[in-house]
Design a protein around this motif. Structure first.
Motif, PDB file in Angstrom:
ATOM      1  N   GLY A 139       0.818  -1.207   0.000  1.00 14.05           N
ATOM      2  CA  GLY A 139       0.000   0.000   0.000  1.00 14.05           C
ATOM      3  C   GLY A 139       0.850   1.255   0.000  1.00 14.05           C
ATOM      4  O   GLY A 139       0.549   2.225  -0.706  1.00 14.05           O
ATOM      5  N   LEU A 140       1.925   1.246   0.771  1.00 12.74           N
ATOM      6  CA  LEU A 140       2.810   2.413   0.815  1.00 12.74           C
ATOM      7  C   LEU A 140       3.532   2.611  -0.511  1.00 12.74           C
ATOM      8  O   LEU A 140       3.743   3.747  -0.943  1.00 12.74           O
TER       9      LEU A 140
ATOM     10  N   ILE B  44       3.973   5.921  -5.442  1.00 10.48           N
ATOM     11  CA  ILE B  44       3.860   6.055  -6.898  1.00 10.48           C
ATOM     12  C   ILE B  44       2.813   7.106  -7.258  1.00 10.48           C
ATOM     13  O   ILE B  44       3.037   7.961  -8.121  1.00 10.48           O
ATOM     14  N   LEU B  45       1.664   7.068  -6.564  1.00 13.50           N
ATOM     15  CA  LEU B  45       0.602   8.035  -6.857  1.00 13.50           C
ATOM     16  C   LEU B  45       1.021   9.456  -6.492  1.00 13.50           C
ATOM     17  O   LEU B  45       0.724  10.411  -7.219  1.00 13.50           O
ATOM     18  N   ILE B  46       1.707   9.624  -5.380  1.00 12.51           N
ATOM     19  CA  ILE B  46       2.156  10.958  -4.979  1.00 12.51           C
ATOM     20  C   ILE B  46       3.217  11.479  -5.948  1.00 12.51           C
ATOM     21  O   ILE B  46       3.192  12.649  -6.344  1.00 12.51           O
ATOM     22  N   LEU B  47       4.118  10.607  -6.380  1.00 17.33           N
ATOM     23  CA  LEU B  47       5.123  11.010  -7.372  1.00 17.33           C
ATOM     24  C   LEU B  47       4.443  11.398  -8.684  1.00 17.33           C
ATOM     25  O   LEU B  47       4.794  12.420  -9.298  1.00 17.33           O
ATOM     26  N   SER B  48       3.437  10.615  -9.089  1.00 19.95           N
ATOM     27  CA  SER B  48       2.698  10.924 -10.321  1.00 19.95           C
ATOM     28  C   SER B  48       1.999  12.270 -10.208  1.00 19.95           C
ATOM     29  O   SER B  48       1.999  13.058 -11.157  1.00 19.95           O
ATOM     30  N   SER B  49       1.406  12.536  -9.057  1.00 20.75           N
ATOM     31  CA  SER B  49       0.703  13.812  -8.890  1.00 20.75           C
ATOM     32  C   SER B  49       1.682  14.982  -8.930  1.00 20.75           C
ATOM     33  O   SER B  49       1.361  16.049  -9.465  1.00 20.75           O
TER      34      SER B  49
ATOM     35  N   LEU C 258      -3.757  20.310 -13.592  1.00 20.41           N
ATOM     36  CA  LEU C 258      -3.758  20.661 -12.173  1.00 20.41           C
ATOM     37  C   LEU C 258      -4.832  19.876 -11.422  1.00 20.41           C
ATOM     38  O   LEU C 258      -4.578  19.329 -10.345  1.00 20.41           O
ATOM     39  N   ILE C 259      -6.029  19.791 -11.975  1.00 20.94           N
ATOM     40  CA  ILE C 259      -7.116  19.039 -11.337  1.00 20.94           C
ATOM     41  C   ILE C 259      -6.751  17.561 -11.224  1.00 20.94           C
ATOM     42  O   ILE C 259      -6.933  16.934 -10.174  1.00 20.94           O
ATOM     43  N   ILE C 260      -6.196  17.002 -12.285  1.00 23.59           N
ATOM     44  CA  ILE C 260      -5.788  15.580 -12.259  1.00 23.59           C
ATOM     45  C   ILE C 260      -4.696  15.364 -11.215  1.00 23.59           C
ATOM     46  O   ILE C 260      -4.709  14.376 -10.475  1.00 23.59           O
ATOM     47  N   SER C 261      -3.766  16.301 -11.114  1.00 27.56           N
ATOM     48  CA  SER C 261      -2.681  16.129 -10.127  1.00 27.56           C
ATOM     49  C   SER C 261      -3.218  16.192  -8.705  1.00 27.56           C
ATOM     50  O   SER C 261      -2.780  15.445  -7.828  1.00 27.56           O
TER      51      SER C 261
ATOM     52  N   PRO D 148      -4.421   8.242  -2.655  1.00 22.49           N
ATOM     53  CA  PRO D 148      -3.858   7.303  -1.666  1.00 22.49           C
ATOM     54  C   PRO D 148      -4.459   7.457  -0.267  1.00 22.49           C
ATOM     55  O   PRO D 148      -4.625   6.482   0.446  1.00 22.49           O
ATOM     56  N   PHE D 149      -4.794   8.678   0.101  1.00 16.01           N
ATOM     57  CA  PHE D 149      -5.336   8.901   1.436  1.00 16.01           C
ATOM     58  C   PHE D 149      -6.727   8.302   1.585  1.00 16.01           C
ATOM     59  O   PHE D 149      -7.109   7.858   2.662  1.00 16.01           O
TER      60      PHE D 149
END
Length: 150
Positions: free
Chosen positions: A99-100, A105-110, A132-135, A142-143
């Motif tokens: 999960g982490l 990965i999701l935070i890096l992508s954003s 910007l909205i997608i990011s 993840p949260f």
């Protein structure tokens, strides 16, 4: 060797050195009730089993089974429980780790999308706003997905 409940109660009573009358007085029943239990004519009511177990220093399970658990069996169960706990913890840690990794990965992508959105503002305002909205959405996913890990 497994005994009947009555035989087991007789054995326990004699091991403690009690008479049927003494046991009856301690359990607030008649000595005829104790006799009928020990002769397997009747069985103790479930509500009185904990009192009998406390009196004789055994568990309700042991009374029902008619056999005293030996220490080795209890130690084996304890070892089995410890190994089960280790397996469960190991599996939990693996799930948390996965999960982490997904969160990272999701935070890096954003973050990358956010950088592209800033660059996109200079190219096209609509493209910048969309990125910007997608990011922002990608940053908060993840949260919501893994909120039980935080």
């Amino acid at each position: 060797m497994k005994n009947s409940i009555g035989q087991f109660l007789t054995t326990l009573r004699k091991a403690k050195g009690y008479s049927q009358q003494e046991v009856a007085d301690k359990l607030f029943v008649s000595n005829k009730t104790i006799s009928s239990w020990e002769c397997d004519t009747t069985s103790p009511d479930l509500t009185i089993l904990p009192l009998i177990a406390d009196l004789y220093g055994v568990t309700c399970d042991e009374i029902i089974r008619g056999v005293k658990n030996n220490k080795q069996k209890q130690e084996d169960k304890l070892e089995l429980s410890e190994s089960n706990i280790k397996i469960i913890l190991n599996n939990s840690f693996q799930r948390i780790e996965k999960g982490l990794n997904i969160c990272n990965i999701l935070i890096l992508s954003s973050t990358i999308l956010f950088i592209f959105s800033v660059v996109g503002f200079f190219i096209n305002i609509i493209l910048g706003v969309v990125l910007l909205i997608i990011s922002i959405i990608t940053y908060f996913v993840p949260f919501f997905l893994f909120s039980n890990y935080y």
